[in-house]
Motif scaffolding. Structure first.
Motif, PDB file in Angstrom:
ATOM      1  N   ASP A 181       0.809  -1.225   0.000  1.00 50.22           N
ATOM      2  CA  ASP A 181       0.000   0.000   0.000  1.00 50.22           C
ATOM      3  C   ASP A 181       0.839   1.270   0.000  1.00 50.22           C
ATOM      4  OD1 ASP A 181      -2.341  -1.444  -0.048  1.00 50.22           O
ATOM      5  OD2 ASP A 181      -2.558  -1.484   2.133  1.00 50.22           O
ATOM      6  N   LEU A 182       2.162   1.140   0.129  1.00 51.33           N
ATOM      7  CA  LEU A 182       3.032   2.311   0.054  1.00 51.33           C
ATOM      8  C   LEU A 182       3.377   2.673  -1.384  1.00 51.33           C
ATOM      9  CD1 LEU A 182       5.513   1.593   3.001  1.00 51.33           C
ATOM     10  CD2 LEU A 182       3.455   3.026   3.015  1.00 51.33           C
ATOM     11  N   LEU A 183       3.047   1.794  -2.326  1.00 49.54           N
ATOM     12  CA  LEU A 183       3.275   2.103  -3.739  1.00 49.54           C
ATOM     13  C   LEU A 183       2.289   3.163  -4.202  1.00 49.54           C
ATOM     14  CD1 LEU A 183       3.669  -1.529  -5.144  1.00 49.54           C
ATOM     15  CD2 LEU A 183       5.510   0.140  -4.829  1.00 49.54           C
ATOM     16  N   ASN A 184       2.772   4.117  -5.005  1.00 49.05           N
ATOM     17  CA  ASN A 184       1.862   5.126  -5.548  1.00 49.05           C
ATOM     18  C   ASN A 184       1.298   4.646  -6.892  1.00 49.05           C
ATOM     19  OD1 ASN A 184       3.765   5.800  -7.639  1.00 49.05           O
ATOM     20  ND2 ASN A 184       4.858   7.130  -6.192  1.00 49.05           N
ATOM     21  N   ASP A 185       0.354   5.409  -7.421  1.00 44.41           N
ATOM     22  CA  ASP A 185      -0.327   4.988  -8.651  1.00 44.41           C
ATOM     23  C   ASP A 185       0.642   4.828  -9.817  1.00 44.41           C
ATOM     24  OD1 ASP A 185      -2.721   4.972  -7.334  1.00 44.41           O
ATOM     25  OD2 ASP A 185      -3.366   6.954  -8.036  1.00 44.41           O
ATOM     26  N   ARG A 186       1.620   5.717  -9.899  1.00 48.08           N
ATOM     27  CA  ARG A 186       2.588   5.628 -10.995  1.00 48.08           C
ATOM     28  C   ARG A 186       3.399   4.341 -10.899  1.00 48.08           C
ATOM     29  NH1 ARG A 186       7.355  10.060 -12.435  1.00 48.08           N
ATOM     30  NH2 ARG A 186       8.232   8.908 -14.227  1.00 48.08           N
ATOM     31  N   GLN A 187       3.849   4.010  -9.701  1.00 53.10           N
ATOM     32  CA  GLN A 187       4.636   2.785  -9.517  1.00 53.10           C
ATOM     33  C   GLN A 187       3.804   1.550  -9.826  1.00 53.10           C
ATOM     34  OE1 GLN A 187       5.680   3.719  -5.481  1.00 53.10           O
ATOM     35  NE2 GLN A 187       7.814   4.188  -6.002  1.00 53.10           N
ATOM     36  N   LEU A 188       2.539   1.546  -9.409  1.00 49.61           N
ATOM     37  CA  LEU A 188       1.665   0.414  -9.703  1.00 49.61           C
ATOM     38  C   LEU A 188       1.492   0.220 -11.201  1.00 49.61           C
ATOM     39  CD1 LEU A 188      -1.085   0.947  -6.976  1.00 49.61           C
ATOM     40  CD2 LEU A 188       0.542  -0.951  -7.096  1.00 49.61           C
ATOM     41  N   HIS A 216      11.848   5.949  -4.671  1.00 49.19           N
ATOM     42  CA  HIS A 216      11.066   6.258  -3.471  1.00 49.19           C
ATOM     43  C   HIS A 216      12.005   6.623  -2.335  1.00 49.19           C
ATOM     44  CE1 HIS A 216      12.030   2.645  -1.077  1.00 49.19           C
ATOM     45  NE2 HIS A 216      12.081   2.008  -2.229  1.00 49.19           N
ATOM     46  N   GLU A 217      11.437   7.170  -1.272  1.00 46.03           N
ATOM     47  CA  GLU A 217      12.207   7.541  -0.079  1.00 46.03           C
ATOM     48  C   GLU A 217      11.624   6.888   1.163  1.00 46.03           C
ATOM     49  OE1 GLU A 217      12.351  11.776   0.087  1.00 46.03           O
ATOM     50  OE2 GLU A 217      13.594  11.977  -1.723  1.00 46.03           O
ATOM     51  N   ILE A 218      11.064   5.716   0.993  1.00 52.43           N
ATOM     52  CA  ILE A 218      10.443   4.999   2.108  1.00 52.43           C
ATOM     53  C   ILE A 218      11.525   4.378   2.982  1.00 52.43           C
ATOM     54  CG2 ILE A 218       8.908   3.101   2.743  1.00 52.43           C
ATOM     55  CD1 ILE A 218       7.639   3.422  -0.084  1.00 52.43           C
ATOM     56  N   SER A 219      11.469   4.655   4.263  1.00 51.43           N
ATOM     57  CA  SER A 219      12.393   4.014   5.201  1.00 51.43           C
ATOM     58  C   SER A 219      11.597   3.088   6.116  1.00 51.43           C
ATOM     59  CB  SER A 219      13.137   5.066   6.029  1.00 51.43           C
ATOM     60  OG  SER A 219      12.223   5.832   6.794  1.00 51.43           O
ATOM     61  N   MET A 220      12.194   1.959   6.470  1.00 54.27           N
ATOM     62  CA  MET A 220      11.504   0.988   7.310  1.00 54.27           C
ATOM     63  C   MET A 220      12.527   0.185   8.100  1.00 54.27           C
ATOM     64  SD  MET A 220      10.386  -1.900   4.499  1.00 54.27           S
ATOM     65  CE  MET A 220      10.382  -3.247   5.683  1.00 54.27           C
ATOM     66  N   LEU A 221      12.062  -0.410   9.178  1.00 53.76           N
ATOM     67  CA  LEU A 221      12.911  -1.286   9.965  1.00 53.76           C
ATOM     68  C   LEU A 221      13.159  -2.584   9.209  1.00 53.76           C
ATOM     69  CD1 LEU A 221      11.257  -0.890  13.494  1.00 53.76           C
ATOM     70  CD2 LEU A 221      13.361   0.196  12.687  1.00 53.76           C
ATOM     71  N   THR A 222      14.302  -3.173   9.424  1.00 50.20           N
ATOM     72  CA  THR A 222      14.571  -4.482   8.847  1.00 50.20           C
ATOM     73  C   THR A 222      13.503  -5.459   9.314  1.00 50.20           C
ATOM     74  OG1 THR A 222      16.948  -4.095   8.727  1.00 50.20           O
ATOM     75  CG2 THR A 222      16.216  -6.381   8.766  1.00 50.20           C
ATOM     76  N   SER A 223      12.906  -6.184   8.345  1.00 51.15           N
ATOM     77  CA  SER A 223      11.777  -7.058   8.643  1.00 51.15           C
ATOM     78  C   SER A 223      11.937  -8.396   7.933  1.00 51.15           C
ATOM     79  CB  SER A 223      10.466  -6.381   8.209  1.00 51.15           C
ATOM     80  OG  SER A 223      10.295  -5.139   8.859  1.00 51.15           O
ATOM     81  N   ALA A 224      11.112  -9.362   8.329  1.00 49.99           N
ATOM     82  CA  ALA A 224      11.219 -10.733   7.815  1.00 49.99           C
ATOM     83  C   ALA A 224      10.896 -10.795   6.327  1.00 49.99           C
ATOM     84  CB  ALA A 224      10.287 -11.647   8.592  1.00 49.99           C
ATOM     85  N   THR A 225      11.613 -11.657   5.623  1.00 47.17           N
ATOM     86  CA  THR A 225      11.370 -11.916   4.210  1.00 47.17           C
ATOM     87  C   THR A 225      11.227 -13.424   3.995  1.00 47.17           C
ATOM     88  OG1 THR A 225      13.745 -12.020   3.768  1.00 47.17           O
ATOM     89  CG2 THR A 225      12.657  -9.886   3.449  1.00 47.17           C
ATOM     90  N   LEU A 226      10.754 -13.788   2.804  1.00 45.08           N
ATOM     91  CA  LEU A 226      10.546 -15.188   2.426  1.00 45.08           C
ATOM     92  C   LEU A 226      11.048 -15.409   1.004  1.00 45.08           C
ATOM     93  CD1 LEU A 226       6.826 -15.567   3.567  1.00 45.08           C
ATOM     94  CD2 LEU A 226       8.791 -16.657   4.673  1.00 45.08           C
ATOM     95  N   PRO A 234      15.419   1.956  -2.979  1.00 48.02           N
ATOM     96  CA  PRO A 234      15.163   3.393  -3.190  1.00 48.02           C
ATOM     97  C   PRO A 234      15.427   3.844  -4.623  1.00 48.02           C
ATOM     98  CG  PRO A 234      16.309   3.058  -1.111  1.00 48.02           C
ATOM     99  CD  PRO A 234      16.288   1.726  -1.807  1.00 48.02           C
ATOM    100  N   ALA A 235      16.319   3.169  -5.326  1.00 50.27           N
ATOM    101  CA  ALA A 235      16.631   3.531  -6.709  1.00 50.27           C
ATOM    102  C   ALA A 235      15.606   2.995  -7.701  1.00 50.27           C
ATOM    103  CB  ALA A 235      18.031   3.031  -7.075  1.00 50.27           C
ATOM    104  N   GLY A 236      14.590   2.266  -7.205  1.00 52.08           N
ATOM    105  CA  GLY A 236      13.544   1.762  -8.079  1.00 52.08           C
ATOM    106  C   GLY A 236      13.817   0.398  -8.671  1.00 52.08           C
ATOM    107  N   LYS A 237      14.782  -0.324  -8.134  1.00 54.35           N
ATOM    108  CA  LYS A 237      15.108  -1.667  -8.631  1.00 54.35           C
ATOM    109  C   LYS A 237      14.277  -2.706  -7.888  1.00 54.35           C
ATOM    110  CE  LYS A 237      19.164  -2.839 -10.092  1.00 54.35           C
ATOM    111  NZ  LYS A 237      18.816  -3.452 -11.408  1.00 54.35           N
TER     112      LYS A 237
END
Length: 279
Positions: A181-188, A216-226, A234-237
């Motif tokens: 839900d942090l993605l904007n319309d352009r990114q979607l 994007h400039e979204i910052s977040m805590l390190t979280s679990a991945t699968l 941040p560079a859009g990759k």
């Protein structure tokens, strides 16, 4: 026991994976293409968790030092048994001294060799899957030997199966990731309206996508991945974590590949095209 005469590009022992240790930072590992391996083990009437050889891009040359039955699945690599062409998803009886070889890679990227009863190499933390930080091995080398236990009473009930190959599939089905839900319309629109190129920077840890989307400039805590988590830098990759991928990450987890999509992506190589479909 089988002996590796020539190891090929990247050949490893893999099973269904290493579970219950992600809280210690240990990846699941295991086969990249579970669908193909399930079919191979089913043909041989093995447990679904039985270990196989995962063969990437260029196949090895293998000599069998014991009798057994074998089957191949996954990528099409022009395999031969004693210089005679053989096909995927067919059971072959093996005699002592038989030689399995591989030629041109025709389709897909990873092939799987299963033997009756599965490979019985050393277990580490409940799995035979190679993962160098845990098993101290990351691939098979020339002259390595891999054990297996063969039941001489075995007679295959089904000698071959016809399968609907997904090696040509290019659509990767995904669900929403925790930060979707942090993605904007352009990114979607950028993600779901076009095809992407698989980068040559791909391996068992992660597949990178060559093209980028909006930054994007979204910052977040390190979280679990699968395995299958799609991270957005941040560079859009876009980076898709695979079976040896890290257990935590600090980039937004925008999407999550479905299990079949992981198998489809595992059969892609650098330069192949894929597209994303939200389900």
């Amino acid at each position: 026991m089988l002996k590796v005469l020539k190891s090929g590009f990247y050949t490893t022992v893999q099973d269904s994976g290493r579970f219950h240790y992600r809280n210690k930072g240990v990846p699941v590992s295991g086969v990249m293409d579970e669908i193909s391996v399930f079919k191979v083990n089913s043909l041989l009437e093995n447990e679904v968790t039985a270990a196989v050889l995962e063969i990437t891009m260029t196949g090895p040359t293998i000599m069998f030092e014991e009798e057994t039955y074998m089957a191949l699945g996954g990528a099409e690599m022009s395999a031969t048994l004693n210089n005679l062409p053989i096909q995927n998803y067919k059971v072959y009886q093996i005699e002592v001294g038989d030689i399995l070889s591989f030629g041109r890679l025709d389709k897909g990227f990873r092939s799987y060799l299963g033997v009756k009863g599965g490979l019985t190499s050393k277990e580490v933390l409940g799995s035979r899957s190679f993962y160098r930080p845990i098993t101290k091995e990351n691939r098979l080398r020339d002259n390595d030997v891999v054990p297996f236990t063969y039941n001489k009473l075995f007679q295959p009930k089904i000698s071959e199966i016809k399968v609907d190959s997904f090696l040509d599939n290019t659509i990767l089905e995904l669900s929403k990731g925790p930060e979707f839900d942090l993605l904007n319309d352009r990114q979607l629109e950028e993600i779901f309206s076009k095809s992407f190129t698989v980068s040559h920077e791909n391996n068992r840890m992660a597949y990178q996508i060559k093209e980028t989307i909006s930054t994007h400039e979204i910052s977040m805590l390190t979280s679990a991945t699968l395995p299958g988590t799609v991270q957005l830098t941040p560079a859009g990759k876009l980076i898709v974590l695979m079976k040896d991928g890290q257990t935590t990450g600090g980039y937004p987890r925008v999407l999550q590949l479905m299990d079949k999509a992981i198998c489809i992506l595992a059969q892609k190589r650098g330069g192949d095209m894929v597209s994303f479909k939200l389900v």
